[in-house]
Write an enzyme that holds these catalytic residues in place. Structure first.
Site, PDB file in Angstrom:
ATOM      1  N   SER A   9       0.794  -1.227   0.000  1.00  0.00           N
ATOM      2  CA  SER A   9       0.000   0.000   0.000  1.00  0.00           C
ATOM      3  C   SER A   9       0.821   1.268   0.000  1.00  0.00           C
ATOM      4  CB  SER A   9      -0.944   0.010   1.212  1.00  0.00           C
ATOM      5  OG  SER A   9      -1.834  -1.083   1.156  1.00  0.00           O
ATOM      6  N   LYS A  10       2.062   1.195   0.461  1.00  0.00           N
ATOM      7  CA  LYS A  10       2.874   2.406   0.603  1.00  0.00           C
ATOM      8  C   LYS A  10       4.128   2.323  -0.245  1.00  0.00           C
ATOM      9  CE  LYS A  10       1.276   3.275   5.332  1.00  0.00           C
ATOM     10  NZ  LYS A  10       1.681   3.460   6.746  1.00  0.00           N
TER      11      LYS A  10
END
Length: 218
Positions: A9-10
């Site tokens: 996600s990052k």
């Protein structure tokens, strides 16, 4: 042929793709057939997934580490998996919830078929809501000509068509006897509400709102 997809996600380095990559390689996916994204599953664009889905051919199998690496929400997941099924592409989840999905096995194919049932159910719900909205609009006198009011039933039906079908805004506007510009007064192209549409949908009593007719609609 196996193709793999992985995602974190990052993109700031606080999360690593290594565990997913190792699992995919151990499952038999070749390193040059692994696609990746550094993006939120819910909001961010995912060019890696789009490229992966485009590369898949009938007879191939898409392999993911966990089910949540693929879908940004349940609706997107069901739609994506059902699209794979109709294209003749297999799907395999390695661990976690959904690890029962493996189209190389009989049980896995059965579980895979559940997604097709959910997708069909969703399509039927959309069609049912659309028919109900059109019937409600007709009951309020929408039988021809250009109406000067927009009520919640008509707006909801148009919203469902924009959000869930390939029908053009022009065709949808024609269904309800309004101009395309009028439709865009209340809805964005993806079916989300504009300020005027939100006001109509927020009316607890379902009263109609007068449509400001654009010049090209007159």
């Amino acid at each position: 042929m196996l193709l793999g997809y992985m995602r974190v996600s990052k993109a700031d380095g606080s999360q690593t793709l290594d565990p997913q990559r190792d699992a995919l390689l151990a499952a038999g996916v070749q390193g040059d057939r692994v696609y990746e994204d550094l993006a939120s599953g819910r909001h961010d664009a995912r060019p890696g997934l789009l490229a992966c889905l485009k590369a898949l051919q009938p007879g191939n199998t898409l392999v993911v580490w966990k089910l949540d690496r693929l879908g940004r929400d349940l609706k997107h997941l069901v739609t994506t998996v059902d699209d794979l099924r109709t294209r003749g592409v297999g799907f395999k989840v390695l661990i976690g919830a959904g690890a029962q999905i493996d189209t190389t096995t009989a049980n896995g194919r059965l579980f895979f078929g559940v997604f097709a049932a959910f997708a069909e159910f969703e399509r039927e719900l959309i069609a049912e809501r659309t028919r109900a909205g059109l019937a409600a609009a007709r009951a309020r006198g929408r039988k021809g000509g250009r109406p000067r009011k927009m009520d919640r039933a008509t707006l909801k039906a148009a919203q469902a068509l924009l959000a869930n079908t390939d029908e053009t805004a022009q065709a949808i506007a024609k269904r309800f006897g309004i101009g395309t510009g009028t439709l865009y007064t209340y809805l964005n192209g993806d079916g989300t509400l504009k300020e005027a549409g939100a006001k109509v949908m927020g009316g607890a009593d379902g009263t109609a709102a007068v449509i400001p007719q654009p010049e090209r609609d007159r």
